[in-house]
Design a protein around this motif. Structure first.
Motif, PDB file in Angstrom:
ATOM      1  N   SER A 244      26.972  30.516   4.561  1.00 48.92           N
ATOM      2  CA  SER A 244      26.552  30.229   6.026  1.00 48.92           C
ATOM      3  C   SER A 244      26.575  28.788   6.242  1.00 48.92           C
ATOM      4  O   SER A 244      26.945  28.339   7.511  1.00 48.92           O
ATOM      5  N   LYS A 245      26.895  27.871   5.464  1.00 48.98           N
ATOM      6  CA  LYS A 245      27.113  26.588   5.715  1.00 48.98           C
ATOM      7  C   LYS A 245      28.579  26.369   6.340  1.00 48.98           C
ATOM      8  O   LYS A 245      28.654  25.695   7.459  1.00 48.98           O
ATOM      9  N   ALA A 246      29.476  27.127   5.730  1.00 50.44           N
ATOM     10  CA  ALA A 246      30.927  26.938   6.359  1.00 50.44           C
ATOM     11  C   ALA A 246      30.714  27.529   7.689  1.00 50.44           C
ATOM     12  O   ALA A 246      31.770  27.198   8.617  1.00 50.44           O
ATOM     13  N   ARG A 247      30.115  28.699   8.059  1.00 50.61           N
ATOM     14  CA  ARG A 247      29.927  29.285   9.345  1.00 50.61           C
ATOM     15  C   ARG A 247      29.374  28.470  10.310  1.00 50.61           C
ATOM     16  O   ARG A 247      29.906  28.259  11.439  1.00 50.61           O
ATOM     17  N   SER A 248      28.431  27.694   9.834  1.00 53.38           N
ATOM     18  CA  SER A 248      27.925  26.618  10.812  1.00 53.38           C
ATOM     19  C   SER A 248      28.925  25.626  11.356  1.00 53.38           C
ATOM     20  O   SER A 248      28.830  25.091  12.444  1.00 53.38           O
ATOM     21  N   GLN A 249      29.776  25.273  10.114  1.00 55.30           N
ATOM     22  CA  GLN A 249      30.867  24.243  10.434  1.00 55.30           C
ATOM     23  C   GLN A 249      31.536  24.577  11.652  1.00 55.30           C
ATOM     24  O   GLN A 249      32.140  23.946  12.567  1.00 55.30           O
ATOM     25  N   VAL A 250      32.237  25.863  11.559  1.00 61.70           N
ATOM     26  CA  VAL A 250      33.149  26.541  12.468  1.00 61.70           C
ATOM     27  C   VAL A 250      32.389  26.886  13.858  1.00 61.70           C
ATOM     28  O   VAL A 250      32.855  26.356  14.853  1.00 61.70           O
ATOM     29  N   ILE A 251      31.056  26.919  13.838  1.00 59.67           N
ATOM     30  CA  ILE A 251      30.364  26.995  15.178  1.00 59.67           C
ATOM     31  C   ILE A 251      30.275  25.747  15.723  1.00 59.67           C
ATOM     32  O   ILE A 251      30.457  25.376  16.841  1.00 59.67           O
TER      33      ILE A 251
END
Length: 298
Positions: A160-167
């Motif tokens: 989820s942390k990596a996904r938040s960075q993409v967003i």
């Protein structure tokens, strides 16, 4: 024989379909490159070399390396985690540089139609750096937190942390492009005072900015939604498509804008395709009253 789990089956299906998809995307890129060779050669031979030309070359050539790296991730039969990670990170960096070059082309155009005012130039440079720093930080955080990397396939899962960075990265991208578009629209309507814009240079720049922003916004929104709801390989495919499609769009618009100006003014005219930083933009003002622009000015 032990059957595959649903997750393994899903990943296998995604890898299979991604192979077909990346072949189609690469074929599109190669076809467009071959189709546009005469225009590209004419543009590079006849236009003045400057910052805009450098960004154009980056936009037109980096996607080739970008797709090559992606094909390696997809079609190599096997590879170590270290190799996969190296190719994947290099792929991200090349894609980022390609997108950055496209944005810089529009940034140079925006500065040009603001007559290269010193205060505006300083503001845009500082503003661009302010966007770049958090984007680079987010990329670093994503690289540190991304999960297992396998060849073939690349990154199959991120937390989820990596996904938040993409967003965050794509939200910043939309914000930066929106700001450039607002600057162009504001300058255009400030100079002309109505929706009927008779200056061909300004009208062309505005249309290009609107088209580019619309396409980029659509892709960025798709990436954000896919990041929230879909497996990460799907996010990667959408992001790859965004880089290729926007690179094709920017290079074509850049050449078409240059060619249309040369056709109307002849080969002796000054280059107003904004391939350099020295566009003769102050001469736009007289057209506000006359509705025409002398060919000697480009």
């Amino acid at each position: 024989m032990t059957g595959m789990s649903p997750l393994q089956g899903s990943q296998a299906d995604i890898i299979l379909w991604s192979k077909y998809y990346y072949v189609a995307l690469t074929s599109l890129w190669v076809y467009d490159c071959i189709l546009c060779v005469p225009d590209s050669v004419a543009f590079l031979v006849d236009s003045r070399c400057g910052l805009g030309t450098m960004f154009y070359l980056a936009c037109s050539h980096l996607p080739s390396a970008f797709m090559l790296l992606n094909m390696l991730l997809t079609f190599l039969p096997r590879g170590s985690y270290t190799l996969c990670r190296f190719i994947y990170i290099t792929n991200i960096c090349v894609g980022f540089l390609s997108m950055f070059s496209a944005e810089c082309i529009f940034l140079l155009r925006t500065i040009a139609i603001w007559y290269r005012e010193r205060k505006f130039m300083v503001f845009k440079i500082i503003n661009t750096i302010a966007y770049l720093i958090p984007i680079i930080v987010c990329f670093q955080e994503f690289i540190l937190s991304m999960g297992e990397c396998s060849i073939p396939g690349g990154i199959g899962y991120v937390d989820s942390k990596a996904r938040s960075q993409v967003i965050i990265v794509y939200c910043l991208l939309v914000a930066g492009e929106s700001e450039i578009l607002v600057c162009v629209l504001y300058r255009t309507f400030e100079s002309h005072g109505s929706w009927k814009i008779e200056n061909r240079l300004m009208r062309g720049l505005m249309h290009h900015n609107l088209l580019y922003f619309s396409c980029s916004f659509g892709f960025s929104l798709a990436v954000i939604l896919a990041t929230v709801f879909l497996p990460f390989p799907v996010v990667h495919m959408i992001a790859e498509t965004q880089v290729i499609v926007l690179s094709l769009l920017v290079t074509r618009m850049h050449r078409d804008f240059w060619r249309s100006d040369r056709v109307s003014c002849g080969n002796d005219g000054v280059d107003l395709s904004l391939t350099t930083f020295m566009a003769a933009t102050p001469d736009i003002v007289p057209e506000d009253t006359t509705g025409s622009r002398p060919c000697a000015d480009g």
